[in-house]
Every structure is written in C-alpha cells, then in structure tokens.
Design an enzyme around this catalytic site. Structure first.
Site, PDB file in Angstrom:
ATOM      1  N   GLY A  15       8.102   3.195  -1.124  1.00  0.00           N
ATOM      2  CA  GLY A  15       7.360   4.323  -1.672  1.00  0.00           C
ATOM      3  C   GLY A  15       7.946   4.891  -2.957  1.00  0.00           C
ATOM      4  O   GLY A  15       7.707   6.058  -3.280  1.00  0.00           O
ATOM      5  N   SER A  16       8.670   4.067  -3.716  1.00  0.00           N
ATOM      6  CA  SER A  16       9.229   4.603  -4.966  1.00  0.00           C
ATOM      7  C   SER A  16       8.112   4.954  -5.956  1.00  0.00           C
ATOM      8  O   SER A  16       8.245   5.901  -6.732  1.00  0.00           O
ATOM      9  CB  SER A  16      10.238   3.632  -5.592  1.00  0.00           C
ATOM     10  OG  SER A  16       9.604   2.500  -6.110  1.00  0.00           O
ATOM     11  N   ASN A  17       7.000   4.224  -5.891  1.00  0.00           N
ATOM     12  CA  ASN A  17       5.882   4.585  -6.776  1.00  0.00           C
ATOM     13  C   ASN A  17       5.247   5.905  -6.347  1.00  0.00           C
ATOM     14  O   ASN A  17       4.846   6.699  -7.202  1.00  0.00           O
ATOM     15  CB  ASN A  17       4.843   3.454  -6.809  1.00  0.00           C
ATOM     16  CG  ASN A  17       5.226   2.381  -7.800  1.00  0.00           C
ATOM     17  OD1 ASN A  17       5.100   2.567  -9.010  1.00  0.00           O
ATOM     18  ND2 ASN A  17       5.743   1.260  -7.306  1.00  0.00           N
ATOM     19  N   MET A  95       0.503  -3.715   1.537  1.00  0.00           N
ATOM     20  CA  MET A  95       0.555  -5.168   1.617  1.00  0.00           C
ATOM     21  C   MET A  95      -0.648  -5.815   2.315  1.00  0.00           C
ATOM     22  O   MET A  95      -0.606  -7.007   2.598  1.00  0.00           O
ATOM     23  CB  MET A  95       1.855  -5.598   2.314  1.00  0.00           C
ATOM     24  CG  MET A  95       3.114  -5.174   1.568  1.00  0.00           C
ATOM     25  SD  MET A  95       3.102  -5.657  -0.175  1.00  0.00           S
ATOM     26  CE  MET A  95       3.424  -7.412   0.020  1.00  0.00           C
ATOM     27  N   ARG A  96      -1.678  -5.060   2.586  1.00  0.00           N
ATOM     28  CA  ARG A  96      -2.864  -5.671   3.189  1.00  0.00           C
ATOM     29  C   ARG A  96      -4.031  -5.622   2.228  1.00  0.00           C
ATOM     30  O   ARG A  96      -4.131  -4.705   1.407  1.00  0.00           O
ATOM     31  CB  ARG A  96      -3.240  -4.958   4.490  1.00  0.00           C
ATOM     32  CG  ARG A  96      -2.151  -5.125   5.543  1.00  0.00           C
ATOM     33  CD  ARG A  96      -2.483  -4.441   6.841  1.00  0.00           C
ATOM     34  NE  ARG A  96      -1.260  -4.305   7.605  1.00  0.00           N
ATOM     35  CZ  ARG A  96      -1.032  -4.859   8.796  1.00  0.00           C
ATOM     36  NH1 ARG A  96      -1.962  -5.566   9.380  1.00  0.00           N
ATOM     37  NH2 ARG A  96       0.126  -4.696   9.407  1.00  0.00           N
ATOM     38  N   ASN A 112      -4.562   0.166  -7.718  1.00  0.00           N
ATOM     39  CA  ASN A 112      -3.394  -0.567  -7.211  1.00  0.00           C
ATOM     40  C   ASN A 112      -2.416  -0.785  -8.353  1.00  0.00           C
ATOM     41  O   ASN A 112      -2.822  -0.905  -9.509  1.00  0.00           O
ATOM     42  CB  ASN A 112      -3.837  -1.928  -6.661  1.00  0.00           C
ATOM     43  CG  ASN A 112      -2.675  -2.713  -6.078  1.00  0.00           C
ATOM     44  OD1 ASN A 112      -1.832  -2.167  -5.361  1.00  0.00           O
ATOM     45  ND2 ASN A 112      -2.601  -3.990  -6.392  1.00  0.00           N
ATOM     46  N   HIS A 114       0.442  -3.483  -9.604  1.00  0.00           N
ATOM     47  CA  HIS A 114       0.872  -4.864  -9.340  1.00  0.00           C
ATOM     48  C   HIS A 114       1.990  -5.232 -10.316  1.00  0.00           C
ATOM     49  O   HIS A 114       1.886  -4.956 -11.515  1.00  0.00           O
ATOM     50  CB  HIS A 114      -0.319  -5.816  -9.508  1.00  0.00           C
ATOM     51  CG  HIS A 114       0.042  -7.230  -9.197  1.00  0.00           C
ATOM     52  ND1 HIS A 114       0.131  -7.696  -7.900  1.00  0.00           N
ATOM     53  CD2 HIS A 114       0.386  -8.267  -9.993  1.00  0.00           C
ATOM     54  CE1 HIS A 114       0.513  -8.961  -7.924  1.00  0.00           C
ATOM     55  NE2 HIS A 114       0.671  -9.330  -9.176  1.00  0.00           N
ATOM     56  N   ASP A 146     -10.950  -4.369  -6.338  1.00  0.00           N
ATOM     57  CA  ASP A 146     -12.237  -4.916  -5.898  1.00  0.00           C
ATOM     58  C   ASP A 146     -11.965  -5.828  -4.715  1.00  0.00           C
ATOM     59  O   ASP A 146     -10.863  -5.816  -4.162  1.00  0.00           O
ATOM     60  CB  ASP A 146     -12.977  -5.607  -7.062  1.00  0.00           C
ATOM     61  CG  ASP A 146     -12.226  -6.822  -7.584  1.00  0.00           C
ATOM     62  OD1 ASP A 146     -11.239  -7.250  -6.939  1.00  0.00           O
ATOM     63  OD2 ASP A 146     -12.631  -7.371  -8.625  1.00  0.00           O
ATOM     64  N   GLY A 148     -11.411  -8.896  -4.500  1.00  0.00           N
ATOM     65  CA  GLY A 148     -10.509 -10.028  -4.699  1.00  0.00           C
ATOM     66  C   GLY A 148      -9.043  -9.631  -4.551  1.00  0.00           C
ATOM     67  O   GLY A 148      -8.714  -8.476  -4.282  1.00  0.00           O
TER      68      GLY A 148
HETATM   69  C1  GRF Z   1       5.870  -2.432  -6.387  1.00  0.00           C
HETATM   70  O1  GRF Z   1       6.642  -3.335  -7.131  1.00  0.00           O
HETATM   71  C2  GRF Z   1       4.418  -2.680  -6.604  1.00  0.00           C
HETATM   72  O2  GRF Z   1       4.118  -3.192  -7.856  1.00  0.00           O
HETATM   73  C3  GRF Z   1       4.101  -3.704  -5.557  1.00  0.00           C
HETATM   74  O3  GRF Z   1       4.889  -3.349  -4.442  1.00  0.00           O
HETATM   75  C4  GRF Z   1       6.041  -2.641  -4.895  1.00  0.00           C
HETATM   76  C5  GRF Z   1       6.081  -1.340  -4.141  1.00  0.00           C
HETATM   77  O4  GRF Z   1       7.276  -0.647  -4.349  1.00  0.00           O
HETATM   78  N1  GRF Z   1       2.685  -3.720  -5.287  1.00  0.00           N
HETATM   79  P1  GRF Z   1       7.454   0.847  -3.834  1.00  0.00           P
HETATM   80  O5  GRF Z   1       7.166   0.846  -2.331  1.00  0.00           O
HETATM   81  O6  GRF Z   1       6.535   1.727  -4.577  1.00  0.00           O
HETATM   82  O7  GRF Z   1       8.884   1.148  -4.089  1.00  0.00           O
END
Ligand code: GRF
Length: 197
Positions: A15-17, A95-96, A112, A114, A146, A148
């Site tokens: 969850g760092s994002n 991750m799903r 999202n 990526h 979307d 995909g």
């Molecule tokens: C990030 O690198 C993101 O791009 C990818 O999964 C990672 C999640 O990291 N989809 P965090 O849980 O936000 O630290």
C-alpha cells in the site's frame, strides 16, 4: 473550489501507493478523501496502513480462490464502494483482474498504476520483464481500467532509467519513487474532469 472527490482504494500488498495518495491529500495537493480501502488479503499491510490512518478498511471475500476475482465478489465490492459514496476507484497493487460487473458500475472511473511504460511489459512483475529484456528505460503508467490486462487508455506516464547494474528489485524501487508522485497527479487530473461534468 469543488468538493473533495471520494476515492475507494483496492490493494493486495504494502500500500505504498495508497500512502502516497494519503500524503498528497494531507499536503493539499489532491482535493480528495479516501472513503474505503479494500484488500483481497486479510494480512495485507495496506489494510493496516488504512486502519492506522483511521480509514474504513475491509477484506474482500474471493470465495477461497487464489487469483480469480469471482463475479459475486466483484458485485459485492461494487456495492460496498457505491454505498461508501466512492466516485473514483484506485487500484493500487491490486492483483486480481477487474471485469464486469465492477467495471459497469464505475464506467471510466477505475484507475490502475502499472510499473512499466505501457504498452510495454503488461502483466506481472513488469520491472523484472524490463531487466530481463535488457531495456534501458522503463517507468510507470496510470491508466483507465478496461476489460483487458493493463490495456485501458493511458492517463499519465513517468520514465525511469534502467541502469546497467540494476536487478529487478533495484529497478522496482526506482520506479516506485516515480509512482508515488504520478498516481496522485493522475487522480487529480481525472477528478478535475469528473467534477467539471
Ligand atoms: C506497484 O509497483 C504498482 O505499480 C503495482 O503493484 C505495486 C504496488 O505497490 N501494480 P504498493 O502496494 O503500492 O506498495
């Protein structure tokens, strides 16, 4: 100024994002509030971060499936997000694969992040794909979700150099630094468009 846009965050990991999104909100850089955090893993640190910050945090019941996101689970998640008043759904290391019925409840409102410059290296461990491929540049992308895998319209990207002595972990760490400023900026961009409509 328009009201704060309500965010729901789905994540499977650290969850760092999400932390970066919270920090941007606290710093007044993102006019938003996180109203619900959900994870498919009960032990995911993203849930602990949310609880520590006083945010509602819930586990998603995926019916015992390890990677599948069953329709019933997606419908339940969509209902909970709607009940919480969520306007934009942010996937942050979730991750799903999201599909109908979640997509139809939040058309163009699921984002999202990526860890590559899409369309290069979609799918899992994009940072490792870049290193294995001998790429000299990679980065990160925020895009609309979307049906995909990492294919939706791109909102913002940031480039990151791949250094000669990089391994997968060192490249991912450098990409994550960029992710943490890119995601709040991308949400802000979409939020402004959403509130203008
Ligand atoms: C990030 O690198 C993101 O791009 C990818 O999964 C990672 C999640 O990291 N989809 P965090 O849980 O936000 O630290």
């Amino acid at each position: 100024m328009a009201g704060k846009i309500k965010l729901g965050v789905l994540g499977s990991g650290s969850g760092s994002n999400m932390q970066a999104i919270m920090d941007a909100i606290d710093a007044g850089e993102l006019n938003a509030e996180i109203v619900l955090v959900m994870s498919d893993f009960p032990d995911a640190y993203i849930l602990e971060r949310a609880r520590k910050a006083g945010l509602p945090a819930e586990v998603i019941d995926c019916g015992g499936y390890k990677t599948k996101f069953p329709d019933e689970s997606q419908a339940a998640v969509a209902a909970k997000l709607k009940d919480a008043g969520v306007e934009i759904v942010c996937l942050a290391g979730f991750m799903r694969l999201v599909k109908q019925p979640l997509l139809e409840v939040f058309p163009d409102r699921i984002l999202n992040i990526h860890p590559s410059l899409l369309p290069a290296y979609p799918g899992l461990m994009a940072w490792k794909q870049a290193v294995d491929d001998g790429a000299t540049e990679s980065g990160c992308t925020v895009h609309h979700v979307d049906a995909g895998m990492d294919t939706g319209p791109i909102i913002l990207q940031a480039k990151v150099p791949v250094l000669p002595d990089d391994d997968a972990a060192s490249l991912h760490a450098r990409i994550q630094i960029q992710e943490h400023s890119l995601y709040p900026r991308a949400i802000s961009k979409i939020a402004k468009t959403a509130t203008e409509k």
